[in-house]
Design an enzyme around this catalytic site. Structure first.
Site, PDB file in Angstrom:
ATOM      1  N   SER A 275       1.173 -23.929  28.263  1.00  0.00           N
ATOM      2  CA  SER A 275       1.179 -23.782  29.713  1.00  0.00           C
ATOM      3  C   SER A 275      -0.207 -23.424  30.216  1.00  0.00           C
ATOM      4  CB  SER A 275       2.150 -22.679  30.129  1.00  0.00           C
ATOM      5  OG  SER A 275       1.617 -21.397  29.816  1.00  0.00           O
ATOM      6  N   ASP A 276      -0.454 -23.731  31.476  1.00  0.00           N
ATOM      7  CA  ASP A 276      -1.586 -23.110  32.138  1.00  0.00           C
ATOM      8  C   ASP A 276      -1.219 -21.652  32.368  1.00  0.00           C
ATOM      9  OD1 ASP A 276      -4.000 -22.667  33.398  1.00  0.00           O
ATOM     10  OD2 ASP A 276      -3.848 -24.422  34.693  1.00  0.00           O
ATOM     11  N   TRP A 277      -2.210 -20.846  32.677  1.00  0.00           N
ATOM     12  CA  TRP A 277      -2.039 -19.399  32.772  1.00  0.00           C
ATOM     13  C   TRP A 277      -1.295 -19.044  34.067  1.00  0.00           C
ATOM     14  CZ3 TRP A 277      -3.872 -21.229  28.740  1.00  0.00           C
ATOM     15  CH2 TRP A 277      -4.486 -20.505  27.723  1.00  0.00           C
TER      16      TRP A 277
END
Length: 729
Positions: A275-277
Site C-alpha cells: 500500500s501507499d502510506w
C-alpha cells in the site's frame, strides 16, 4: 500397542518431521532452485504470527511524542521486521524517486546524490540514462542498509497542474514505461527491491484520498495501465505500490479488478502489492489483492496485524490467501538476492554519481525557443536575475525530496500545517547558476539582481548586453498548481526584462508546463525543470554552448489551460473527506494524442526541442507483418556535434486517424555523421483493447507512420500492411 512401541512411533514421527523441515530449509537456501520454489518452501516454515508479521509495518520515523524508530530499522520511509529464526531479513524502505531521501533529518547529516526531476529524465529520451540513474540510487541505498526503494513512478501527466508530475515521466505510455522500466531495472540489478507506483490513475494531488478516477476499461488499458505494464515487463519490480485514489468506485489498494484481475491475473505479476502510506481502509483489502500494509501509523487501524489474524481464524480470509501474500514477498526477496550473501557494501564514487546527475540534466534541458541569442558569446556584460540563482537550483517537494551532496544551499519556507507541512519549503540544491556562469565565462562581467522589483530588474537588464532571468514554479506532493501562470508575479518580471533588452534568456525551473504570455518578446527560452545537484553547471554549459541541448518535451506545453479537458480542477474547494469524481473522458488520448485528435495548436508540442546544430532524416523503410519495423537515416547536417531524439508516430490504422508514439532513439552524431535508426513497434501500440474479449486486437490493414522531431513535425512518412491479430491482455 505397547507403551514403548507408542513412544518409538512418536519419536520416529518427530524425527521424520524434523527431517522434512531440514530438507525444506536446505531447499530454500539452495540458490539453484527457482525463486518461486524457494519462496514456497520457506513460506511453509512460517508460523501464523511470523507470516502476519511480514504483512504490515510502520514508518521508520520518530514523531514528536511518539515512540523511537523501530529497533533494527534504518531511519526512513518504512520497516517490515524480518524473521530471525528463519534468517529472513527485515525490509528497510526509503523513498527514492530522485535519490535517497532523509525526511526530517532522521539520519542526521546524511546527504545523497540528488538526481534531476523525473520529467527531466523523460526529456532526455534516453533509456540508458534511466538505467544509470536507477543503478546509482541502488548503490547509495545499499551503503545505508536499505533494501527496498519506493521508486518507479510512471503515472501519466494527464493534468499539467498535478503537484507530482515532476516525479513522473510525462504523458506518453511508451516513453514513461520504457524509462521507468529501465530505472527500475537499474535498481534491481544492485540486489535492491524497487517498486513501481502509484497504481493507478493518481492524476492529481487535490483530494487525493477521496478522488475517484473514472475511466473506461479500454481507455485505461491503452494509456496509464500500458505504461505500468511496459515498466513491469522491462524492470521486473519486486513490488507494486497501489495509489491513494479510487478507480471506478473502488480504492486502488482494495480494487479487486485492478489488483487481482489485471495485475495478478491478466499480467501474471508474481511480486507483491504494497500500500501507499495511509491508503488502507479495511482488512478485506487482503481478498482484493493487497499483500502488505505500509506505514501503518498513517492508517486508522493496523488492518493487516491482529485484525487480519482474527479474520484468518474466522475463515473470512483463507489461510491460502495469507500464504500467497507472504510467499509473494519472499519471492521478490529471493529474486533480489536478499538471502544469498549479498556482496559487500559498494564503495560510493561521489564524483561518478554526480556525473550521472549532471548527464541527466545535460540531456534533459530543453531549448524551447532561440532567436540567435544562444549560445552565449564570450566577453559580454551579463546580468542574472531572480529566484535564488545566486545560491542554487530549485527542487520539487514532498516524500521525494533529497538533501543533496553539499547540503541545501537555501531553504525558503512556504508555510502551512498538517502532515505534509515538513515539506512546505522551497529547497535549492547547492549548484549556483550564477557561479557556474562566472566559471564558464571568465572574460565576461556577470552581476546578479534579485528580481524583487520588476522595474529595478528592467533597469539592470537595459544596462547589460545579455539579461538572463530565472523563473520558478515550486511543485509539491499533496499540492496542485492553481493554474499555469508563474507564481508570485514572475510573468510581470519577465515582461519587464524582455521589454528592456531583446537579448534576453528565460530559464524556466518548473515541475511541468507553464504559460508564456511574454514569449514573443523572449530572445530564448530554456526549460531546465528541477535540474538536480549539478543543475547550475548543466544550465551554464547549455547556455554557453559547452553542452549542445538535446532535451525533448515529454509533455505538451499548452497555449491555454482551456485546451485541457478539465478547466476547473476537480475537488478544488470541497470539504475534506468528501469523495468526488475525476472523469477522464479524454480516455486514452492523453496530452499530444488529444491535441492531435481535436486539431488544437499547443504552445510547444510533445517531443519538441531545439539544438545548436541541425539534423536531417531520409532513407525511410517501413516493413509490416505482425508489427511495424521502421528504419531511417539520421544525419548531422550542422557544424557542431550534437544529440538528436528522432521520433516515430503511428498516424493511421486501417483508415482510422490517430497519433501514437511507437518508437524513438537517442543518437550522438558528429558534424556530417549519419546513423541508421531502426524502431520495432510494440504491437499493443498498433492495437485497441477489446473489453468484451479481454484482449488486444490489431485490426489489420494499412498503417501509416511519420518520422519527425516532435509530435507536430513530419519529415518522413510511409506505410505498410499489418496482419490482423489478437494479443494477450
Amino acid at each position: 500397542m505397547s507403551k514403548n512401541r507408542v513412544l518409538v512411533s512418536a519419536l520416529a514421527a518427530s524425527l521424520a518431521c524434523s527431517a522434512i523441515s531440514v530438507q525444506a530449509a536446505e531447499g530454500w537456501r539452495n540458490p539453484k532452485l527457482s525463486p518461486d520454489e524457494r519462496a514456497r518452501l520457506l513460506d511453509a516454515e512460517l508460523t501464523p504470527d511470523e507470516r502476519i508479521g511480514l504483512l504490515h509495518g510502520p514508518m521508520a520515523l520518530s514523531f514528536p511524542g511518539g515512540p523511537p524508530i523501530p529497533e533494527g530499522s534504518v531511519g526512513g520511509a518504512g520497516f517490515i521486521p524480518g524473521v530471525p529464526r528463519l534468517g529472513i531479513p527485515a525490509l528497510k524502505e526509503t523513498d527514492a524517486s530522485l535519490g535517497i531521501t532523509n525526511p526530517g533529518e532522521v539520519r542526521p547529516g546524511d546527504v545523497a546524490t540528488a538526481l534531476p526531476a523525473s520529467l527531466a529524465l523523460a526529456a532526455s529520451f534516453n533509456p540508458k540514462l534511466a538505467y544509470e540513474g536507477g543503478a546509482m540510487i541502488g548503490r547509495e541505498a545499499a551503503v545505508r542498509g536499505f533494501n527496498v526503494l519506493l521508486a518507479g513512478g510512471v503515472n501519466l501527466a494527464r493534468d499539467p497542474r498535478n503537484g507530482r508530475n515532476f516525479e513522473y515521466l510525462g504523458e506518453d505510455p511508451l516513453l514513461a514505461g520504457l524509462l521507468g522500466g529501465e530505472s527500475i531495472r537499474g535498481i534491481q540489478d544492485q540486489n535492491i527491491i524497487s517498486t513501481v507506483k502509484h497504481f493507478s490513475l493518481n492524476g492529481q494531488e487535490t483530494g487525493r484520498f477521496y478522488a475517484n478516477s473514472v475511466i473506461g476499461e479500454a481507455a485505461h488499458r491503452e494509456s496509464d495501465l500500458l505504461a505500468f505494464q511496459i515498466a513491469i515487463e522491462k524492470g521486473q519490480p519486486g513490488s507494486v505500490m497501489c495509489a491513494y485514489n479510487l478507480v471506478n468506485g473502488a480504492y486502488s489498494c482494495g480494487n479487486d479488478h485492478l489488483l487481482n484481475g489485471v495485475l495478478k491475473g491478466d499480467w501474471g505479476y508474481k511480486g507483491w502489492v504494497m500500500s501507499d502510506w495511509g491508503a488502507v481502509h479495511a482488512t478485506d483489502y487482503a481478498l482484493k489483492g493487497l499483500d502488505q500494509q505500509s506505514g501503518e501509523q498513517l492508517d486508522q487501524q493496523v488492518w493487516f496485524g491482529e485484525l487480519l489474524k482474527q479474520a484468518s481464524v474466522a475463515g473470512t480470509v483463507p489461510a491460502a490467501r495469507l500464504s500467497d501474500m507472504s510467499r509473494r514477498i519472499l519471492r521478490s526477496m529471493f529474486v533480489a538476492g536478499l538471502f544469498d550473501g549479498k556482496p559487500s557494501k559498494p564503495q560510493i564514487d561521489a564524483a561518478a554519481h554526480a556525473a550521472i546527475a549532471k548527464s541527466v540534466a545535460d540531456e534533459g534541458i530543453v531549448l524551447l525557443a532561440n532567436k540567435g541569442v544562444l549560445p552565449l558569446a564570450a566577453g559580454k556584460k551579463v546580468v542574472v536575475i531572480g529566484n535564488q540563482a545566486d545560491a542554487g537550483v530549485l527542487s520539487g517537494a514532498g516524500s521525494s525530496q533529497v538533501t543533496g551532496i553539499g547540503g541545501n544551499a537555501r531553504v525558503v519556507p512556504i508555510g502551512g500545517d498538517g502532515p505534509m507541512a515538513m515539506w512546505g519549503r522551497q529547497v535549492f540544491h547547492a549548484s549556483s547558476p550564477l557561479k557556474a556562469l562566472r566559471a564558464a565565462m571568465p572574460g565576461a562581467t556577470i552581476t546578479f539582481a534579485d528580481g524583487r522589483y520588476p522595474a529595478e530588474a528592467a533597469a539592470a537588464a537595459k544596462a547589460a548586453d545579455i539579461a538572463i532571468v530565472f523563473a520558478t514554479q515550486w511543485m509539491a506532493e499533496a499540492v496542485d498548481a492553481y493554474d499555469l501562470s508563474l507564481p508570485q508575479g514572475q510573468d510581470e518580471l519577465i515582461r519587464a526584462v524582455t521589454a528592456a533588452n531583446p537579448n534576453n534568456i528565460v530559464v524556466l525551473q518548473t515541475g511541468g508546463p507553464v504559460l508564456m504570455p511574454w514569449l514573443d518578446q523572449a530572445g530564448a527560452v530554456v526549460s531546465a525543470w528541477y535540474s538536480g545537484q549539478k543543475g547550475g553547471e548543466a544550465i551554464a554549459d547549455v547556455l554557453t554552448g559547452k553542452t549542445n541541448p538535446s532535451g525533448r518535451l515529454p509533455v505538451t506545453f499548452p497555449a491555454s489551460l482551456d485546451q485541457y479537458p478539465r478547466r476547473d480542477l476537480p475537488g478544488w474547494g470541497l470539504p475534506k473527506k468528501q469523495q468526488f469524481d475525476v472523469v477522464y473522458d479524454e480516455g486514452a488520448d492523453v496530452g499530444y494524442r488529444r491535441f492531435a485528435a481535436l486539431g488544437m495548436k499547443p504552445l510547444f508540442p510533445f517531443g519538441h526541442g531545439l539544438s545548436y546544430t541541425t539534423f536531417a532524416y531520409d532513407k525511410l523503410r517501413v516493413k509490416g507483418g505482425d508489427t511495424l519495423t521502421v528504419s531511417f537515416q539520421v544525419t548531422n547536417t550542422g557544424k557542431l556535434a550534437g544529440k538528436d531524439a528522432p521520433q516515430v508516430y503511428l498516424t493511421g490504422a486501417g483508415g482510422q486517424k490517430l497519433q501514437r508514439l511507437i518508437g524513438f532513439d537517442k543518437v550522438d552524431l558528429k558534424p556530417g555523421e549519419s546513423r541508421t535508426v531502426t524502431v520495432k513497434a510494440d504491437p499493443r501500440l498498433l492495437a485497441n483493447f477489446d473489453e468484451a474479449g479481454r484482449q488486444w486486437r490489431v485490426a489489420g490493414g494499412t498503417y501509416q507512420v511519420t518520422v519527425g522531431a516532435s509530435a507536430e513535425s513530419v519529415t518522413l512518412s510511409g506505410q505498410a500492411k499489418v496482419s490482423k491479430q489478437t494479443l494477450k491482455p
